[in-house]
Scaffold this active site. Structure first.
Site, short mmCIF file in Angstrom:
data_model
loop_
_atom_site.label_atom_id
_atom_site.label_comp_id
_atom_site.label_asym_id
_atom_site.label_seq_id
_atom_site.Cartn_x
_atom_site.Cartn_y
_atom_site.Cartn_z
N LYS A 95 10.95 1.10 -4.95
CA LYS A 95 9.68 0.55 -4.51
C LYS A 95 8.58 1.45 -5.08
O LYS A 95 8.47 2.62 -4.73
CB LYS A 95 9.57 0.52 -2.98
CG LYS A 95 8.22 -0.01 -2.50
CD LYS A 95 8.09 0.04 -0.99
CE LYS A 95 6.68 -0.38 -0.57
NZ LYS A 95 6.48 -0.27 0.89
N GLY A 156 0.42 -0.02 8.32
CA GLY A 156 0.51 0.46 9.68
C GLY A 156 -0.53 -0.07 10.64
O GLY A 156 -0.58 0.36 11.80
N ALA A 182 3.31 -4.61 4.38
CA ALA A 182 2.24 -3.84 5.02
C ALA A 182 1.35 -4.71 5.91
O ALA A 182 0.92 -5.80 5.52
CB ALA A 182 1.38 -3.10 4.02
N THR A 205 6.34 -0.27 10.55
CA THR A 205 5.66 0.22 11.75
C THR A 205 5.91 -0.67 12.96
O THR A 205 6.19 -0.18 14.06
CB THR A 205 4.15 0.34 11.50
OG1 THR A 205 3.94 1.25 10.42
CG2 THR A 205 3.43 0.84 12.73
#
Length: 251
Positions: A95, A156, A182, A205
């Site tokens: 990644k 996050g 994300a 997250t």
């Protein structure tokens, strides 16, 4: 939906998992098993391939492919060094993540493109994390990356998909898989991404920070499966005009 293919690997699950922020190896292991994921990302600093008792690797086990993450790289040069290390220890999946700004962790488009071109030539399977930029996504596709990973919202934040219009353009134009990465904070956000036409989502997250990570991982998995079933069922198109649900005629 047909199984997702990236490079030479086929995935049944369209839920990918990040391994940061978990309170323990046991919590991570439970979340991985509950999610059914077959691909997890892990930052270089958390992996010791020469240590068989390494906590992260033992928690991941053999149920999922490990994709090394260049998180922490501030420019192309640093990302390329990480990629070459990955190759040297037999790690094939990468990644590509370059974010020089520590406050918002937004990916650097210029350095990402430079790094991607070099790393693809190393023979690695490269999945770059990018802003929801259709032009950049197409340029990366042209240099040979194996998927693109546009952000739904900043890392996050759990804000959900704030870049929907741009991601839809990326999906429309892409000839490679598109993975929303994300900012996805709830299972409904993940379902939205799949319903939009994204090939997969990557979550960290929202699962790792939940009171019960395994239960949250299962909820994300179920939401994605529900979205897949809705697509396979042939969801009706959106209409601006009224269409009575009880028409005045016979069946």
């Amino acid at each position: 939906m047909t199984p997702l293919k990236i490079a030479d690997k086929t995935f049944k699950s369209r839920l990918f998992l990040g391994t940061g922020k978990f309170s323990s190896g046991d919590a991570l292991k439970s979340a991985i098993l509950a999610s059914g994921t077959e691909l997890v990302t892990c930052a270089l600093k958390r992996v010791d391939p020469d240590n068989p008792s390494d906590d992260i690797l033992s928690a991941i086990g053999d149920s999922a492919t490990v994709m090394l993450n260049t998180s922490g790289a501030r420019n192309a040069e640093e990302a390329i060094k990480i990629a070459k290390f990955a190759k040297s220890v037999g790690m094939k999946w990468l990644k590509l993540e370059i974010h020089p700004d520590p406050n918002y962790l937004l990916p650097d488009p210029v350095e990402t493109l430079i790094a991607a071109e070099a790393i693809v030539k190393e023979g690695l399977i490269v999945l770059p994390y990018i802003n929801a930029d259709p032009v950049l996504a197409k340029r990366l596709e042209d240099v040979g990356v194996h998927a693109v990973m546009p952000l739904g919202s900043p890392i996050g934040t759990n804000q959900g998909i704030k870049t929907r219009t741009m991601i839809e353009i990326i999906i429309e134009q892409a000839l490679i898989p598109v993975i929303v990465d994300a900012g996805i904070g709830m299972p409904s956000h993940a379902a939205e991404a799949i319903e939009m036409g994204a090939d997969a989502v990557l979550i960290n997250t929202a699962i790792a920070s939940a009171d019960n990570p395994a239960m949250m991982a299962e909820a994300f998995s179920e939401a994605i499966i529900a979205a897949e079933k809705a697509i396979d069922a042939g969801a009706p198109s959106i209409s601006l005009s009224v269409n009575a649900s009880s028409p005045m005629d016979i069946f």
